[in-house]
Design an enzyme around this catalytic site. Structure first.
Site, PDB file in Angstrom:
ATOM      1  N   ASP A  10       1.433   7.152  -3.928  1.00 19.32           N
ATOM      2  CA  ASP A  10       0.822   6.085  -3.428  1.00 19.32           C
ATOM      3  C   ASP A  10       0.211   6.732  -2.215  1.00 19.32           C
ATOM      4  O   ASP A  10       0.671   7.256  -1.314  1.00 19.32           O
ATOM      5  CB  ASP A  10       2.106   5.010  -2.991  1.00 19.32           C
ATOM      6  CG  ASP A  10       1.546   3.719  -2.356  1.00 19.32           C
ATOM      7  OD1 ASP A  10       1.046   2.891  -3.265  1.00 19.32           O
ATOM      8  OD2 ASP A  10       1.688   3.598  -0.971  1.00 19.32           O
ATOM      9  N   ASN A  11      -1.069   6.099  -2.038  1.00 20.44           N
ATOM     10  CA  ASN A  11      -1.898   6.448  -0.838  1.00 20.44           C
ATOM     11  C   ASN A  11      -1.695   8.022  -0.466  1.00 20.44           C
ATOM     12  O   ASN A  11      -1.690   8.234   0.871  1.00 20.44           O
ATOM     13  CB  ASN A  11      -1.591   5.823   0.352  1.00 20.44           C
ATOM     14  CG  ASN A  11      -2.113   4.212   0.250  1.00 20.44           C
ATOM     15  OD1 ASN A  11      -3.201   4.126  -0.506  1.00 20.44           O
ATOM     16  ND2 ASN A  11      -1.422   3.196   0.797  1.00 20.44           N
ATOM     17  N   GLU A  63      -3.181   8.143  -6.176  1.00 19.34           N
ATOM     18  CA  GLU A  63      -3.643   6.846  -5.797  1.00 19.34           C
ATOM     19  C   GLU A  63      -4.438   7.028  -4.642  1.00 19.34           C
ATOM     20  O   GLU A  63      -4.026   6.179  -3.694  1.00 19.34           O
ATOM     21  CB  GLU A  63      -2.665   5.774  -5.676  1.00 19.34           C
ATOM     22  CG  GLU A  63      -2.973   4.380  -5.799  1.00 19.34           C
ATOM     23  CD  GLU A  63      -2.614   3.669  -4.784  1.00 19.34           C
ATOM     24  OE1 GLU A  63      -1.997   4.019  -3.609  1.00 19.34           O
ATOM     25  OE2 GLU A  63      -2.661   2.366  -4.744  1.00 19.34           O
TER      26      GLU A  63
END
Lengths: 675, 675
Positions: free
Chosen positions: A396-397, A425
């Protein structure tokens, strides 16, 4: 030659035979090119020499055990001196490649002798020089007795003064001689380029079909009387796995399963006034129950997790975990390691901000305060999940953490677990997105969700399948739990079919977020994401209602997705990225492309996709196929088998196409030779 | 951080702040970028970071003494994270440069504080954090008392609770504070790119006007009665130097002056049946009188040569020698070092060939037989000429000798004689031509003679002035003793004017071959070179006939060339390559371009060239100037001073143009501000 006769730094010496512009090369050779096992790609270089003598070139592929494979290259543009060789690697690991330029004495002789003997200039001399070159080729290069015999016969023929010169010349320039020297050439002045690293990874690093779920939603139930939700668990989510596998997915991706903080917990639709019974966002990680190495008690324990992984494996799927490196204020790290966060001038810990907006449920980790401590801890956490069978992490990120951290983490894990795959991501600017691929991420989410026109898709795929394919592998998601574009909100069924097919065929890896089957197209007002998003609440999709005999039978795209995945499985051409070719369609609302792959049996798998990208109108147009790209002659016709509808037609170069919401929005055509 | 937390080979570690795609970079950094003293060029890079904090970048230029110059960069495209800084070096030598990405704590604070204080979020905290950042900037970066005072005032202002927050914020974000931190920033996490070499050479390596002569022709006389030529000599050729200098040339280039072999000597017009009195080609080098280190006895001796060089120097010119590394069969090397040539199967030495053609007057050197011996001998020969004052060598056909030989030779000479300039006469394929520039040649002959249309010239100049300008410096010759294109054969006076002006203004170095003044346009039948070429015979051009009062007065372009060189001298913009800009002209037969250069006094020198490339027709058209490229606003007008005709007009963005054989074929316009 002694070093005194070599150019010294700050200039690197050029080779005796210059080899320039070797590609692929990533970051000037600082980082590896990447491929999966049996993925074919072109190694190209500019190779030339002084004067008129013949120059030649080879790719030398070095396998992980140090074995060298010398492969002949072909000159594709003599004016620009460009050479190419398509290569592939047959197993995972760290390979390398270089290009060697070399002087080709046989080529020089063959060129000159052919001209001069024909013109009767120096005839006897040229024939003898040919014999001498072939004697060198016999003496200096290892050959079997059979291979030697070819050259020995040529030498005898060249010196056979009982024959006319043309016959003697033919003895030295025969196809058998050329072939033998093509395979085992006499190479003079061999001049290597720099050695470039090639990281070869497993198939799933390039190609796979993913399905995303929030485990707590799968099996969650709502008690209408008590107005209370009962959470889904890993055990109830496990019951959903056979359906996901039946649709043909390879990977089931779980949003975070860790304990969720209570501090500043978010309520439904991202509201700030959550009730105690709201479950909170799984991305607000950490509570007194534990952090990134723990499982939310509501979901189960490690035994349940192991059972989930085992069931996925039994069904032929791998489990991808979410790695969201951020903390709820309740995360154990906050109390144990306040130095891992940013302390503000007033002594408080900084929460996430995008000024003037504040995200008070999240503390970002500050890697610079104690990098060694944080690196070590994250590495430990990764090992927990790897030890429980996880081989894929969806990060994530990643673009909000230091790039050098990811480079180290991925490389360090790969030392013992080279099979582990990381998906970035990073919905951010191109430089960061590309660099994350270069430094180790096997896969990257992309801008696909926002590329909806044919021109945009062609341009984007040209970028992704070109030089970038050596280091960045795209994953196409038509929607995610964060992304619901206007195209999907308002495009209707045609849009949902189209975007799934395009994602599944334009690139080898694509992903579907649960609920896609139900075309959940309503956005939260003011946002481009789903209303009643399961990030903030439980969601029971009542899958059973869409099954045979259920009240909503026939109102799901599950069958359509199943068909797409069947097509993908049956067509290896769709498992590769670099070979996409676009075809002309008169109406610019259409996109047409093909992929072609050589199979082990020597035949080609060829798939053509034609899509009407306007989800609102049925349109007719003419498709002009680039027949050479399909391995056909311009006048050929072939059997076009539409794999979606199972219809068949005879197609040729120019074809009438009608697609759209009234019929089907897209053809996926297998090219079959009827002869 | 310890090495355990850095990524190891085969991947190079990425920096804490990634710095990607630094340019210029030549051969992935293996070879230097090049510039001359005070030549401005852009260093660009992609610099970005994780998260939302401010990122910044600097170029660090390191001079030959190791002094580091840190220069702020500017972000020109935030979406693509591209940064640029125009740099130049103030003296010759080996410089280097790198790009440093860094975290910008002041930039981060200024961005966040401006938003948050305005929204009254964390106001007091943000103002205090600003004071803390500035205190760090004071403590960690060296500043004068005056510079410190700016930041000290800002700290006091930020903490002055008697003032409203907006006033306090202003104290910390004032232009004076920004300027001080722009010049002497507080740089965190400084992350350097690789160090790239930059070779800075003298002005003549980039910019100069050359004039080519065959010394034996200058002062050669023909006795009509005796039917005998008397050769010109270095002493008679010396008498021509004032005229060449008066035309404004910087370099006088001599074709080879060495003894010429008798074996297989060529006669007039490249015939094979030379008479004893024919002088032979000066490119058939070597006789019992000596080789490359000797002077043809007919031309004089080393005293004469020294006098020639001294006279050129007195007139402000340098002498360029021809280096043609090939031998007549009579060259001393042939007897002393037969191993330096190729021996054929029959024991004979191989002459030059392009099968089935033979060039029996020339033995090519085979560098591979005894590279150390040949390298040493050629290096010795070069020193002979360097010791006699030669600082420029024009290398004949360098592409027929090993590239690594040139790389070594140029570098070895540069160790003691960095002022020496080498011009590559490599009329060959692009890869070789570019590589010779990369490995050391300061200048390259180009395809200019064959680029005659506006589209071709624009495309070619775009290539030469782009990335190639970092390693290859073009020299434009409208004709040479080997090249007389159909354009020059049949274009008439307009063509001869045009091609000289374009050569002299498109690129900084151009060359004129003697006789250009006389428009010697007749080709030998079947060849694209001059009839009665002075390669094979004496040529007395009777320059005196074209002088004032002579029988051919007014029939020479000497005055036109003189004007061109005056214009070049007066306009420093024409001494640079990288800044060429093209302008739109409605008629595609026209070419329009401009150059602009900042002068030491802060003003700009701006020159616009407009040419009608059709030498046969006078044409009228509209020129649309890119006013910004001239440093003007779109609505401005200016005084256009035609430097060829000395006419003046008022020009604006759109201008009527009429050029061609009836008037003049080309405008060379100085842009003068009338205000």
């Amino acid at each position: 030659m002694s070093d005194a006769f070599r150019t010294a730094l700050p200039q690197a010496p050029i080779g005796r035979i210059p080899v320039q512009d070797v590609r692929p090369v990533v970051d000037h050779g600082a980082r590896p090119a990447k491929a999966v096992v049996d993925e074919r790609f072109d190694v190209t270089a500019t190779v030339f020499r002084e004067g008129h003598d013949a120059v030649n070139a080879s790719v030398v592929l070095t396998d992980p055990d140090g074995g060298e494979h010398v492969l002949p290259m072909t000159c594709t543009n003599p004016g620009l001196d460009t050479w190419v060789r398509t290569v592939s690697a047959d197993r995972t690991g760290w390979w390398s490649y270089r290009v060697e330029g070399w002087s080709d004495p046989y080529g020089t002789w063959e060129h000159d002798a052919t001209i001069k003997v024909r013109a009767d200039v120096d005839t006897e001399l040229m024939l003898e020089e040919g014999a001498l070159v072939l004697e060198r080729a016999l003496a200096e290069v290892e050959r079997t007795a059979e291979q030697k015999a070819v050259l020995q016969a040529a030498v005898r023929g060249l010196r056979d003064t009982s024959k006319p010169p043309a016959v003697r010349l033919k003895a030295g320039t025969d196809a058998a001689v050329e072939d033998e020297l093509g395979e085992r050439p006499l190479r003079d002045m061999v001049s290597p380029s720099a050695e470039h690293a090639l990281l070869v990874e497993r198939e799933l690093a390039l190609s796979g079909a993913w399905y995303e779920i929030f485990p707590r939603s799968e099996g969650a139930t709502y008690d209408e009387k008590e107005h209370r939700w009962t959470t889904g668990t890993l055990r109830t989510a496990m019951k959903r796995l056979p359906a996901i596998a039946a649709m043909g997915f390879d990977v089931v991706y779980l949003t975070p399963i860790h304990p969720i903080g209570q501090a500043a917990k978010k309520g439904p639709n991202n509201t700030l006034d959550a009730r105690p019974e709201d479950p909170g966002s799984p991305y607000a990680i950490g509570s007194p129950d534990g952090g990134h190495d723990a499982i939310h008690p509501d979901l189960g324990d490690f035994d349940d997790f192991d059972a989930f992984v085992a069931e996925a494996e039994r069904l032929g799927m791998e489990v991808a975990m979410d790695l969201a490196l951020q903390c709820s204020p309740d995360h154990p790290w906050v109390a144990e390691h306040p130095e891992w966060f940013t302390t503000r001038a007033d002594g408080s810990i900084a929460y996430a901000e995008n000024p003037p907006k504040k995200y008070q449920d999240i503390y970002p980790v500050n890697f610079d305060n104690d990098p060694e401590g944080i690196y070590t801890e994250v590495r430990r956490v990764m090992q927990v999940w790897i030890d429980h069978g996880v081989k894929i992490f969806r990060v994530d990120n990643p673009h909000t953490k230091p790039v050098e951290f990811w480079q180290w983490l991925i490389a360090d894990v790969a030392k013992d677990h080279p099979e582990v795959i990381w998906l970035a991501e990073a919905f951010t600017k191109p430089a960061m997105m590309h660099t994350l691929g270069k430094i180790g991420f096997q896969q990257s989410y992309t801008y696909y969700a926002w590329r909806n026109t044919a021109a945009d898709l062609r341009e984007y795929l040209t970028e992704l399948s070109g030089e970038a394919a050596a280091y960045m592998r795209p994953s196409f998601w038509p929607t995610t739990h964060d992304i619901l574009t206007p195209y999907m909100q308002f495009g209707g069924t045609a849009a949902w079919k189209l975007r799934a097919v395009l994602a599944a065929t334009l690139v080898p890896t694509y992903g579907i977020y649960a609920g896609y089957e139900l075309m959940e197209h309503v956005a939260r007002p003011g946002a481009e994401e789903q209303i009643d998003n399961e990030k903030y609440e439980f969601k029971n999709r009542r899958w059973e209602d869409y099954e045979e005999g259920g009240p909503k039978e026939g109102r799901s795209l599950a069958g359509y997705l199943t068909r797409i995945n069947e097509i993908r499985r049956a067509h290896p051409a769709l498992h590769r990225l670099r070979d996409i070719r676009f075809h002309h369609v008169d109406d610019e609302n259409f996109l047409a492309f093909s992929k072609r792959r050589r199979l082990p049996d020597g035949t080609d798998d060829v798939v053509v996709v034609v899509a009407n990208l306007d989800p609102h109108s049925t349109r007719a147009t003419t498709l002009r196929l680039d027949m050479a790209a399909l391995g056909l002659e311009s006048g050929d016709s072939f059997l076009a088998h539409d794999l979606v509808t199972d219809e068949q037609w005879t197609w040729q170069r120019d074809n009438y196409i009608r697609l759209g919401p009234e019929v089907e929005p897209v053809h996926v055509i297998a090219v079959r030779r009827p002869w």
